[in-house]
Design a protein around this motif. Structure first.
Motif, short mmCIF file in Angstrom:
data_model
loop_
_atom_site.label_atom_id
_atom_site.label_comp_id
_atom_site.label_asym_id
_atom_site.label_seq_id
_atom_site.Cartn_x
_atom_site.Cartn_y
_atom_site.Cartn_z
N ALA A 98 65.42 40.45 15.24
CA ALA A 98 65.49 41.91 15.19
C ALA A 98 64.38 42.53 14.35
N ALA A 99 63.49 41.72 13.78
CA ALA A 99 62.54 42.23 12.79
C ALA A 99 61.59 43.28 13.35
N LEU A 100 61.16 43.11 14.60
CA LEU A 100 60.19 44.02 15.19
C LEU A 100 60.84 45.14 16.00
N ARG A 101 62.15 45.12 16.07
CA ARG A 101 62.86 46.14 16.83
C ARG A 101 62.63 47.50 16.18
N GLY A 102 62.22 48.47 16.96
CA GLY A 102 62.01 49.80 16.42
C GLY A 102 60.60 50.08 15.96
N VAL A 103 59.75 49.04 15.86
CA VAL A 103 58.35 49.27 15.50
C VAL A 103 57.66 49.96 16.67
N PRO A 104 57.01 51.11 16.44
CA PRO A 104 56.43 51.86 17.57
C PRO A 104 55.42 51.08 18.40
N SER B 157 53.79 49.48 23.43
CA SER B 157 53.82 50.74 22.69
C SER B 157 54.45 51.82 23.55
N GLY B 158 55.47 52.49 23.02
CA GLY B 158 56.08 53.60 23.73
C GLY B 158 56.60 53.27 25.10
N GLY B 159 57.12 52.06 25.26
CA GLY B 159 57.66 51.65 26.55
C GLY B 159 56.62 51.10 27.51
N GLU B 160 55.35 51.13 27.13
CA GLU B 160 54.29 50.56 27.95
C GLU B 160 53.80 49.26 27.31
N SER B 161 53.12 48.44 28.11
CA SER B 161 52.58 47.20 27.58
C SER B 161 51.37 46.78 28.41
N GLY B 162 50.61 45.85 27.86
CA GLY B 162 49.45 45.39 28.60
C GLY B 162 48.69 44.33 27.83
#
Length: 278
Positions: A186-192, A207-212
């Protein structure tokens, strides 16, 4: 661009060798360099090289070896705030061997394990961004909280898991991990924004629901020492100014220039020229 960087400063003794030694083997080095090192420190050198104002919050102390790092950082235009200037023990020292043919390296480092806990300065300067590496927990937390108070981007260099990350990661806008980074689920959960680097492999981001992914330039590497730290320093100079893919592209380009050059500081002139920094 003024950046506050909080974390480790070491004295790096770097020797270039034809081959990395096997256990029990002695090898002759082709050259020896002494420079300041450590994740936040190398990132600070990069910020200054790219034309920013780099403010390094760290622990060096009063031992004669510490002056080697201070002198190098003065030459690199990095401003140092020593949170434990009276500390008389030697600063952390890293012994580094770099293989001549491909820039691969081995590092033996004491890091900051023996340094007492320190209190951050009561007042920190106004800055445009903050980067922390977690090596001095109290300094890292103070810097990250200051960044949040100023509503400035906070970048965490997460090379390896440290207990302070439990408190630090929720303060981060960007966590930049190595592929070897291992954290509780859970450590990275919530990091933008989470970015993962993996050497010459593409850099992954979400980031913000996007990835790449962003490809890393192919280069003939001569020296990989500190390349990841340089990447973080380049990233923080443009954070908030570029979208995530372009931000990563910029950091990739600066790190690629670093590995083209042998030695801790030989890349500074070329990268300044390439980026138009006077």
């Amino acid at each position: 661009m003024t950046v506050l960087l909080a974390g480790l400063c070491t004295v790096d003794i770097v020797q270039r060798v034809a081959e990395l030694p096997e256990p029990g083997q002695k090898v002759q080095s082709a050259s020896v360099s002494v420079a300041a090192g450590g994740p936040a420190t190398n990132a600070a050198v990069t910020v200054a090289a790219l034309g920013g104002r780099a403010l390094l919050l760290t622990v060096l102390g009063s031992h004669p070896l510490a002056e080697l790092a201070r002198s190098d950082l003065r030459e690199c235009d990095v401003e140092v705030s020593d949170a434990l200037a009276c500390h008389s023990d030697p600063p952390p020292v890293s012994a580094v061997a770099v293989r001549e043919r491909d820039g691969e390296r081995t590092v033996v480092s004491h890091n900051a394990a023996a340094v007492p806990e320190v209190a951050a300065p009561r007042r920190l300067p106004d800055v445009d961004a903050v980067l922390v590496d977690g090596h001095h927990p109290e300094l890292a937390l103070a810097a990250a909280r200051w960044g949040r108070r100023l509503s400035r981007p906070v970048v965490v260099d997460a090379g390896s898991w440290k207990p302070v990350f439990t408190e630090l990661l929720p303060l981060a806008d960007i966590v930049a991990c190595s592929a070897q980074f291992r954290a509780p689920a859970a450590a990275l959960r919530g990091v933008p924004t989470v970015i993962t680097t993996s050497g010459a492999d593409p850099v992954r981001w979400s980031s913000g629901g996007e990835s790449g992914e962003v490809a890393v330039p192919a280069v003939a590497a001569r020296d990989t020492l500190g390349a990841g730290d340089v990447w973080h320093g380049a990233l923080v100079t443009k954070v908030g100014k570029l979208g995530i893919p372009r931000l990563i592209e910029f950091a990739n380009a600066v790190a690629a220039e670093r590995v083209r050059h042998a030695g801790p500081r030989s890349w500074l002139g070329p990268v300044k020229a390439k980026m138009g920094v006077t």
